[in-house]
Scaffold this motif. Sequence first.
Motif, PDB file in Angstrom:
ATOM      1  N   ILE A 178       0.959  -1.166  -0.194  1.00 46.56           N
ATOM      2  CA  ILE A 178       0.049   0.121   0.038  1.00 46.56           C
ATOM      3  C   ILE A 178       0.673   1.184  -0.218  1.00 46.56           C
ATOM      4  N   SER A 179       1.075   1.788  -1.185  1.00 45.27           N
ATOM      5  CA  SER A 179       1.706   3.250  -1.527  1.00 45.27           C
ATOM      6  C   SER A 179       0.519   4.226  -1.576  1.00 45.27           C
ATOM      7  N   SER A 180       0.984   5.365  -1.675  1.00 44.08           N
ATOM      8  CA  SER A 180       0.330   6.584  -1.843  1.00 44.08           C
ATOM      9  C   SER A 180      -0.886   6.320  -3.263  1.00 44.08           C
ATOM     10  N   GLY A 181      -0.071   5.692  -4.197  1.00 43.46           N
ATOM     11  CA  GLY A 181      -0.608   5.584  -5.515  1.00 43.46           C
ATOM     12  C   GLY A 181      -1.543   4.481  -5.195  1.00 43.46           C
ATOM     13  N   THR A 182      -1.091   3.332  -4.956  1.00 47.44           N
ATOM     14  CA  THR A 182      -2.093   2.140  -4.794  1.00 47.44           C
ATOM     15  C   THR A 182      -3.142   2.277  -3.848  1.00 47.44           C
ATOM     16  N   LEU A 183      -2.989   3.180  -2.889  1.00 42.48           N
ATOM     17  CA  LEU A 183      -3.935   3.560  -1.882  1.00 42.48           C
ATOM     18  C   LEU A 183      -5.050   4.488  -2.556  1.00 42.48           C
ATOM     19  N   ALA A 184      -4.699   5.353  -3.342  1.00 39.00           N
ATOM     20  CA  ALA A 184      -5.404   6.314  -4.210  1.00 39.00           C
ATOM     21  C   ALA A 184      -6.457   5.440  -4.866  1.00 39.00           C
ATOM     22  N   LEU A 185      -5.739   4.452  -5.709  1.00 42.70           N
ATOM     23  CA  LEU A 185      -6.639   3.677  -6.714  1.00 42.70           C
ATOM     24  C   LEU A 185      -7.529   2.902  -5.881  1.00 42.70           C
ATOM     25  N   ARG A 186      -7.043   2.287  -4.905  1.00 46.84           N
ATOM     26  CA  ARG A 186      -7.936   1.254  -4.063  1.00 46.84           C
ATOM     27  C   ARG A 186      -9.207   2.143  -3.536  1.00 46.84           C
ATOM     28  N   PRO A 225       0.980   4.482 -16.081  1.00 50.38           N
ATOM     29  CA  PRO A 225      -0.418   4.948 -15.887  1.00 50.38           C
ATOM     30  C   PRO A 225      -1.040   4.582 -14.482  1.00 50.38           C
ATOM     31  N   GLU A 226      -0.360   3.852 -13.640  1.00 49.24           N
ATOM     32  CA  GLU A 226      -0.662   3.488 -12.370  1.00 49.24           C
ATOM     33  C   GLU A 226       0.510   4.019 -11.311  1.00 49.24           C
ATOM     34  N   ALA A 227       1.478   4.644 -11.804  1.00 51.34           N
ATOM     35  CA  ALA A 227       2.672   5.096 -11.073  1.00 51.34           C
ATOM     36  C   ALA A 227       2.285   6.357 -10.574  1.00 51.34           C
ATOM     37  N   LYS A 228       1.454   6.444  -9.591  1.00 48.49           N
ATOM     38  CA  LYS A 228       0.822   7.672  -9.189  1.00 48.49           C
ATOM     39  C   LYS A 228       1.571   8.106  -7.406  1.00 48.49           C
ATOM     40  N   ASP A 229       2.560   7.751  -7.221  1.00 45.01           N
ATOM     41  CA  ASP A 229       2.901   7.840  -5.887  1.00 45.01           C
ATOM     42  C   ASP A 229       3.546   9.144  -5.581  1.00 45.01           C
ATOM     43  N   PHE A 230       3.419  10.252  -6.348  1.00 49.39           N
ATOM     44  CA  PHE A 230       3.775  11.509  -6.437  1.00 49.39           C
ATOM     45  C   PHE A 230       2.645  12.239  -5.421  1.00 49.39           C
ATOM     46  N   LEU A 231       1.390  11.419  -5.459  1.00 50.73           N
ATOM     47  CA  LEU A 231       0.125  12.055  -4.761  1.00 50.73           C
ATOM     48  C   LEU A 231       0.761  11.980  -3.312  1.00 50.73           C
ATOM     49  N   GLY A 232       1.423  11.102  -2.944  1.00 51.65           N
ATOM     50  CA  GLY A 232       1.965  11.286  -1.470  1.00 51.65           C
ATOM     51  C   GLY A 232       2.639  12.311  -1.005  1.00 51.65           C
ATOM     52  N   ASN A 233       3.553  12.841  -2.064  1.00 49.11           N
ATOM     53  CA  ASN A 233       4.395  14.182  -1.805  1.00 49.11           C
ATOM     54  C   ASN A 233       3.249  15.191  -1.841  1.00 49.11           C
ATOM     55  N   GLU A 234       2.489  15.373  -2.479  1.00 48.91           N
ATOM     56  CA  GLU A 234       1.190  16.418  -2.532  1.00 48.91           C
ATOM     57  C   GLU A 234       0.446  16.414  -1.411  1.00 48.91           C
ATOM     58  N   PHE A 235       0.083  14.971  -0.899  1.00 50.52           N
ATOM     59  CA  PHE A 235      -0.577  14.716   0.332  1.00 50.52           C
ATOM     60  C   PHE A 235       0.329  15.390   1.710  1.00 50.52           C
ATOM     61  N   PRO A 296       8.019  17.878   0.243  1.00 49.50           N
ATOM     62  CA  PRO A 296       8.439  16.832   1.209  1.00 49.50           C
ATOM     63  C   PRO A 296       8.327  15.373   0.950  1.00 49.50           C
ATOM     64  N   ARG A 297       9.360  14.568   1.248  1.00 41.29           N
ATOM     65  CA  ARG A 297       9.162  13.313   1.050  1.00 41.29           C
ATOM     66  C   ARG A 297       9.224  12.264   2.664  1.00 41.29           C
ATOM     67  N   LYS A 298       9.387  13.091   3.519  1.00 46.44           N
ATOM     68  CA  LYS A 298       9.332  12.667   5.008  1.00 46.44           C
ATOM     69  C   LYS A 298       9.219  13.347   5.979  1.00 46.44           C
ATOM     70  N   ALA A 299       8.307  13.182   6.859  1.00 48.58           N
ATOM     71  CA  ALA A 299       8.011  14.170   7.871  1.00 48.58           C
ATOM     72  C   ALA A 299       7.758  13.880   9.246  1.00 48.58           C
ATOM     73  N   GLY A 300       8.286  14.417  10.304  1.00 52.40           N
ATOM     74  CA  GLY A 300       7.576  14.013  11.630  1.00 52.40           C
ATOM     75  C   GLY A 300       6.325  14.554  11.982  1.00 52.40           C
ATOM     76  N   ILE A 301       5.375  13.773  12.200  1.00 49.77           N
ATOM     77  CA  ILE A 301       4.125  14.427  12.477  1.00 49.77           C
ATOM     78  C   ILE A 301       3.675  13.996  13.892  1.00 49.77           C
ATOM     79  N   ASN A 315       6.584   8.372   5.569  1.00 45.80           N
ATOM     80  CA  ASN A 315       7.303   8.489   4.243  1.00 45.80           C
ATOM     81  C   ASN A 315       6.164   8.743   3.246  1.00 45.80           C
ATOM     82  N   ALA A 316       6.246   9.990   2.373  1.00 44.50           N
ATOM     83  CA  ALA A 316       5.339  10.510   1.621  1.00 44.50           C
ATOM     84  C   ALA A 316       4.952   9.273   0.495  1.00 44.50           C
TER      85      ALA A 316
END
Length: 393
Positions: A178-186, A225-235, A296-301, A315-316
Motif C-alpha cells: 500500500i503506497s500513496s498511489g495504490t491507496l488512491a486507486l483502491r 499509468p498507475e505510478a501515482k506515488d507523487f500523490l503522497g508528496n502532494e498529500f 516533502p518526502r518524509k516528515a515527523g508528524i 514517508n510520503a
Amino acid sequence: MGFSSGSVSFKRYAVVGAQPKAVDQSMLDRLDEHALRPRDSGVPEEVEYGWSGGRHVLDTSFSFEHNVYADALSLGLRVDTNKVPSELRQAYTLMEEEAVAASNPSGFISKNQKRDVKDVVRRKVADDLRSGRFRRSKLFPVLWDFPSNTLFCAANSSTEEKLLELFERTFELKLLAISSGTLALRLLEPRGKRRDYEDVRPTRFANGPEGESQTPDYPWVAKGPEAKDFLGNEFLLWLWHEADARSGAIGNATVFIDRMLDLDCAYGQSGRDTLKADGPGRMPEAADALQTGKVPRKAGIVMDVDGMQFNFNLNAETLGISSLKLPEVEEAETPRVLFEERVAMLRGFCKSMDAMFEAFLKIRGSGAWEGQTSAMRRWISRSGRRAMAAAVA
C-alpha cells in the motif's frame, strides 16, 4: 518486541484473495511448515528466510497463546545471511599460496598448484559456513490484521520480495504494497473513478528551473499509468499547509509537523534537504526549499485523534510509518490485554490516516483543487517573504 511494546515501524500490505475470517490451527501449521530452521548439516544457502514465532530470532513455535491477539496474528519474518567475508577468503588464499610456494625450489607457486589452493580454500569456506560461524540473523516483526485484511511489516526493499514470495507460498494469498498511489486507486476505483486516477498529473506548486510552464518530474517516482506515488508528496505538502496556514484540523484529527522534515526537488535539479528541529516547517530553510520547487518526502508528524496523540514519521510515497509512538495503555491487567489494546489503537491510527488521505483525494479530484493550489502557492510565497524578513532582521 515488535508490535507488542515500544515504538513501531511498518509498511502496510493489502491481503489479496479469499482471506480466512479468523486464525485457525491449519494456519499455524502452515507457518510451522515454512518456519526457518537452519540445517544441521550441509552448506547453507547464502540467504535463507522463513517464518519465526516472533518472540525472538530463534523462536520456531506457533500457538494461539503466543501468536493470536484480538483477531490479529503476530509473528516474524526471519532472514539469515551466510557469507564468509571477502577479506577472510583472501587471507585463506594468500596463506595457502605462501605455504605451497615455500615448498617449491623456485619459491613460486605453479598454475596447477593455484587450482589446488582454490579447492582447499573452497573447502575451508564451506566448513566455516557449515559451522554457522558467519550466520547473521535478522527478525522483521509481522502483524496480520484480519478485520482490515492488512499485513504490517517493516520490510526494506530487499526483504519485501522475500515477504511477498513466502506469504504466497504459505497461504496461497498475495500481498499488495500500500503506497500513496495504490491507496488512491483502491479508494477511487470502487467509485468508478479509475479514469480520473489514470488522468492525474503532478501539480506545480512553485516554478521550476524552466519557468511556470514546467511540470514537476518527481524523479524518484516510477513512470506509468498507475505510478501515482507523487500523490503522497502532494498529500504531505497539503498536510503541512493545513497545519501551518490553517488550524491543522482534518476531520476528527489535528496534525502538525514536528522534529524532522525531508525535502527533495520535484524537478530533479536542486538536491535534497533534511531539517531537524522543533517545528522544522517554520525554518527559513524550509521556506527556501519550497520556493525552489522542493516537496516533502518524509516528515515527523504529531496527530491528535479523539484525545489520543500519535507521534510518528511518515514517508510520503510509500506511506510507510516509522517510530510510531502509540498512546500509553492504562491499567492493562496482563501482557495479552496490553497487546490487544495496542492492536486496536493501531487499527484506529490507520483508519485516521486513511481518512485524511481520502479527504485530500476528495479535494484533489474536484474543481476545488485549483483554488487549493492557488492558496498553497500564496502560502509558499508568504513563507519565503517571512524567511527573507527574518534573515534581514
